[in-house]
Design a protein around this motif. Structure first.
Motif, PDB file in Angstrom:
ATOM      1  N   UNK A   2      27.625  20.014  50.032  1.00  0.00           N
ATOM      2  CA  UNK A   2      27.839  21.461  50.093  1.00  0.00           C
ATOM      3  C   UNK A   2      29.193  21.751  50.718  1.00  0.00           C
ATOM      4  N   UNK A   3      30.085  22.331  49.938  1.00  0.00           N
ATOM      5  CA  UNK A   3      31.428  22.659  50.423  1.00  0.00           C
ATOM      6  C   UNK A   3      31.357  23.855  51.361  1.00  0.00           C
ATOM      7  N   UNK A   4      32.085  23.776  52.485  1.00  0.00           N
ATOM      8  CA  UNK A   4      32.024  24.822  53.496  1.00  0.00           C
ATOM      9  C   UNK A   4      33.373  25.497  53.762  1.00  0.00           C
ATOM     10  N   UNK A   5      34.439  24.718  53.828  1.00  0.00           N
ATOM     11  CA  UNK A   5      35.781  25.272  54.070  1.00  0.00           C
ATOM     12  C   UNK A   5      36.724  24.685  53.028  1.00  0.00           C
ATOM     13  N   UNK A  10      40.524  25.434  50.389  1.00  0.00           N
ATOM     14  CA  UNK A  10      41.792  26.146  50.193  1.00  0.00           C
ATOM     15  C   UNK A  10      42.094  26.161  48.697  1.00  0.00           C
ATOM     16  N   UNK A  11      41.775  27.262  48.011  1.00  0.00           N
ATOM     17  CA  UNK A  11      42.084  27.355  46.580  1.00  0.00           C
ATOM     18  C   UNK A  11      43.591  27.343  46.352  1.00  0.00           C
ATOM     19  N   UNK A  12      43.997  26.920  45.186  1.00  0.00           N
ATOM     20  CA  UNK A  12      45.416  26.896  44.839  1.00  0.00           C
ATOM     21  C   UNK A  12      46.034  28.283  44.988  1.00  0.00           C
ATOM     22  N   UNK A  13      47.137  28.367  45.724  1.00  0.00           N
ATOM     23  CA  UNK A  13      47.835  29.635  45.906  1.00  0.00           C
ATOM     24  C   UNK A  13      47.239  30.542  46.954  1.00  0.00           C
ATOM     25  N   UNK A  14      46.193  30.089  47.630  1.00  0.00           N
ATOM     26  CA  UNK A  14      45.528  30.910  48.652  1.00  0.00           C
ATOM     27  C   UNK A  14      45.562  30.195  49.997  1.00  0.00           C
ATOM     28  N   UNK A  15      45.086  30.883  51.010  1.00  0.00           N
ATOM     29  CA  UNK A  15      45.010  30.298  52.333  1.00  0.00           C
ATOM     30  C   UNK A  15      43.695  29.543  52.503  1.00  0.00           C
ATOM     31  N   UNK A  16      43.625  28.751  53.535  1.00  0.00           N
ATOM     32  CA  UNK A  16      42.395  28.060  53.899  1.00  0.00           C
ATOM     33  C   UNK A  16      41.338  29.100  54.272  1.00  0.00           C
ATOM     34  N   UNK A  17      40.101  28.913  53.788  1.00  0.00           N
ATOM     35  CA  UNK A  17      39.085  29.938  54.022  1.00  0.00           C
ATOM     36  C   UNK A  17      37.681  29.348  54.027  1.00  0.00           C
ATOM     37  N   UNK A  18      36.768  30.084  54.631  1.00  0.00           N
ATOM     38  CA  UNK A  18      35.351  29.751  54.524  1.00  0.00           C
ATOM     39  C   UNK A  18      34.889  30.009  53.091  1.00  0.00           C
ATOM     40  N   UNK A  19      33.950  29.209  52.611  1.00  0.00           N
ATOM     41  CA  UNK A  19      33.434  29.390  51.255  1.00  0.00           C
ATOM     42  C   UNK A  19      32.802  30.773  51.095  1.00  0.00           C
ATOM     43  N   UNK A  20      32.219  31.301  52.145  1.00  0.00           N
ATOM     44  CA  UNK A  20      31.638  32.639  52.091  1.00  0.00           C
ATOM     45  C   UNK A  20      32.675  33.664  51.638  1.00  0.00           C
ATOM     46  N   UNK A  21      33.887  33.582  52.200  1.00  0.00           N
ATOM     47  CA  UNK A  21      34.961  34.506  51.812  1.00  0.00           C
ATOM     48  C   UNK A  21      35.430  34.244  50.390  1.00  0.00           C
ATOM     49  N   UNK A  22      35.458  32.972  50.004  1.00  0.00           N
ATOM     50  CA  UNK A  22      35.840  32.605  48.639  1.00  0.00           C
ATOM     51  C   UNK A  22      34.858  33.214  47.639  1.00  0.00           C
ATOM     52  N   UNK A  23      33.592  33.108  47.900  1.00  0.00           N
ATOM     53  CA  UNK A  23      32.573  33.632  46.988  1.00  0.00           C
ATOM     54  C   UNK A  23      32.603  35.147  46.913  1.00  0.00           C
ATOM     55  N   UNK A  24      32.979  35.792  48.004  1.00  0.00           N
ATOM     56  CA  UNK A  24      33.060  37.257  48.009  1.00  0.00           C
ATOM     57  C   UNK A  24      34.138  37.776  47.060  1.00  0.00           C
ATOM     58  N   UNK A  25      35.029  36.891  46.632  1.00  0.00           N
ATOM     59  CA  UNK A  25      36.087  37.295  45.706  1.00  0.00           C
ATOM     60  C   UNK A  25      35.648  37.328  44.258  1.00  0.00           C
ATOM     61  N   UNK A  26      34.396  36.935  43.994  1.00  0.00           N
ATOM     62  CA  UNK A  26      33.885  36.915  42.624  1.00  0.00           C
ATOM     63  C   UNK A  26      32.943  38.095  42.394  1.00  0.00           C
ATOM     64  N   UNK A  27      33.159  38.811  41.300  1.00  0.00           N
ATOM     65  CA  UNK A  27      32.241  39.891  40.941  1.00  0.00           C
ATOM     66  C   UNK A  27      30.896  39.321  40.510  1.00  0.00           C
ATOM     67  N   UNK A  28      30.944  38.230  39.751  1.00  0.00           N
ATOM     68  CA  UNK A  28      29.714  37.572  39.292  1.00  0.00           C
ATOM     69  C   UNK A  28      29.725  36.127  39.792  1.00  0.00           C
ATOM     70  N   UNK A  29      29.222  35.935  40.971  1.00  0.00           N
ATOM     71  CA  UNK A  29      29.215  34.600  41.564  1.00  0.00           C
ATOM     72  C   UNK A  29      28.441  33.610  40.702  1.00  0.00           C
ATOM     73  N   UNK A  30      27.395  34.095  40.059  1.00  0.00           N
ATOM     74  CA  UNK A  30      26.527  33.202  39.278  1.00  0.00           C
ATOM     75  C   UNK A  30      27.272  32.515  38.148  1.00  0.00           C
TER      76      UNK A  30
END
Length: 313
Positions: free
Chosen positions: A280-283, A285-305
């Motif tokens: 389970x990935x927790x922290x 750093x997506x390409x072009x973005x800053x290091x972040x918690x996965x929770x914040x990464x997922x909040x960037x998706x309208x349809x996480x599913x």
């Protein structure tokens, strides 16, 4: 020990505690380190960590590009002993044979295990539960000299390469100062390394950083923490690199799924199928973005599913 003339050879942060302990306990007459290098996105010319310490203490600094050819200025300082710790170049015979008390190395493993330039990373990546420091006589080959003293340390499941690095750096400084009197008195051990027990820890390659989800969950977990906080593991999702800093071992079993497939989304994690279960990935750093918690990464998706079923490679 203050009358012992020491030349210290080292380069990265790991060497700093050893150098400071030598400054406190001996007469450090020179520091040999790698040349300044361009670093960071802005390519700023940067001094090695030990050079900064040497200059702060008014100690002569020598930075040969090729020490096998540029060693005379080191010999001219007439050291009683040369001590190395993560220096980064092989020493020529002319240097090894010169000091009356020899050339001594501080190595971050329990030799003959993990010879090479990345023993801290590989101790975690390869699943070791114990590692340590070896004080050793130097030889012409990589980390092949006789052992003088060793001290071990447990690798905890919460350790990453950063925390273990700091523990071993302090341990190395401590053990060196404990061992020096026996070296100077001529009573130091000379324990020949057992050739049958040798393992290697070569410098980390780009390939080593690429996560392999065909491995077991423990192996993937160790690979992630063995590269955190540097140089950091990564995987590719939809042709974009994602750096992975932290993960935990999950409980899911998904035999029908592909290794690397996103199988479950948690409130603060992304479940990935591996050969024997789930990581389970927790922290990240997506390409072009800053290091972040996965929770914040997922909040960037309208349809996480929509992430379910996508495959990391």
């Amino acid at each position: 020990m203050k009358d012992i003339k020491v030349i210290f050879m080292g380069t990265p942060d790991f060497s700093v505690n050893v150098l400071n302990s030598l400054i406190d306990n001996t007469n450090v007459i020179g520091v040999v380190t790698q040349p300044d290098k361009l670093a960071g996105r802005k390519q700023v010319l940067t001094q090695p960590a030990v050079k900064k310490v040497a200059l702060e203490n008014n100690i002569k600094v020598i930075q040969p590009t090729k020490i096998r050819e540029e060693y005379q200025s080191i010999i001219d300082l007439n050291p009683d002993i040369i001590i190395t710790c993560a220096y980064g170049q092989f020493l020529p015979k002319e240097i090894l044979d010169y000091p009356k008390y020899g050339c001594i190395n501080v190595h971050a493993s329990l030799l003959p295990k993990l010879r090479g330039g990345a023993p801290i990373h590989k101790a975690i990546i390869d699943g070791y539960t114990t590692t340590g420091i070896t004080i050793m006589h130097m030889g012409l080959k990589m980390d092949n000299g006789d052992i003088i003293s060793q001290k071990s340390i447990e690798i905890e499941k919460t350790d990453n390469v950063g925390t273990l690095h700091d523990k071993l750096s302090l341990l190395g400084a401590e053990l060196l100062i404990e061992t020096l009197p026996s070296i100077v008195s001529g009573q130091a051990n000379r324990i020949v390394q057992n050739e049958e027990e040798i393992t290697f820890a070569y410098n980390i390659s780009r390939e080593d950083e690429h996560l392999n989800f065909n491995k077991t969950k423990v192996e993937v977990f160790n690979q992630i923490r063995g590269l955190n906080p540097w140089p950091v593991s990564y995987a590719i999702l939809e042709d974009k690199e994602i750096k992975i800093y932290e993960a935990i071992i999950g409980e899911g079993i998904y035999k029908e799924k592909l290794n690397g497939e996103i199988v479950k989304l948690y409130k603060d994690g992304i479940g990935i199928k591996v050969s024997d279960g789930e990581i389970i990935l927790k922290i990240i750093k997506p390409s072009g973005s800053k290091k972040m918690n996965v929770k914040d990464y997922l909040n960037g998706f309208k349809e996480k599913s929509n992430l379910i079923g996508k495959v990391f490679r």
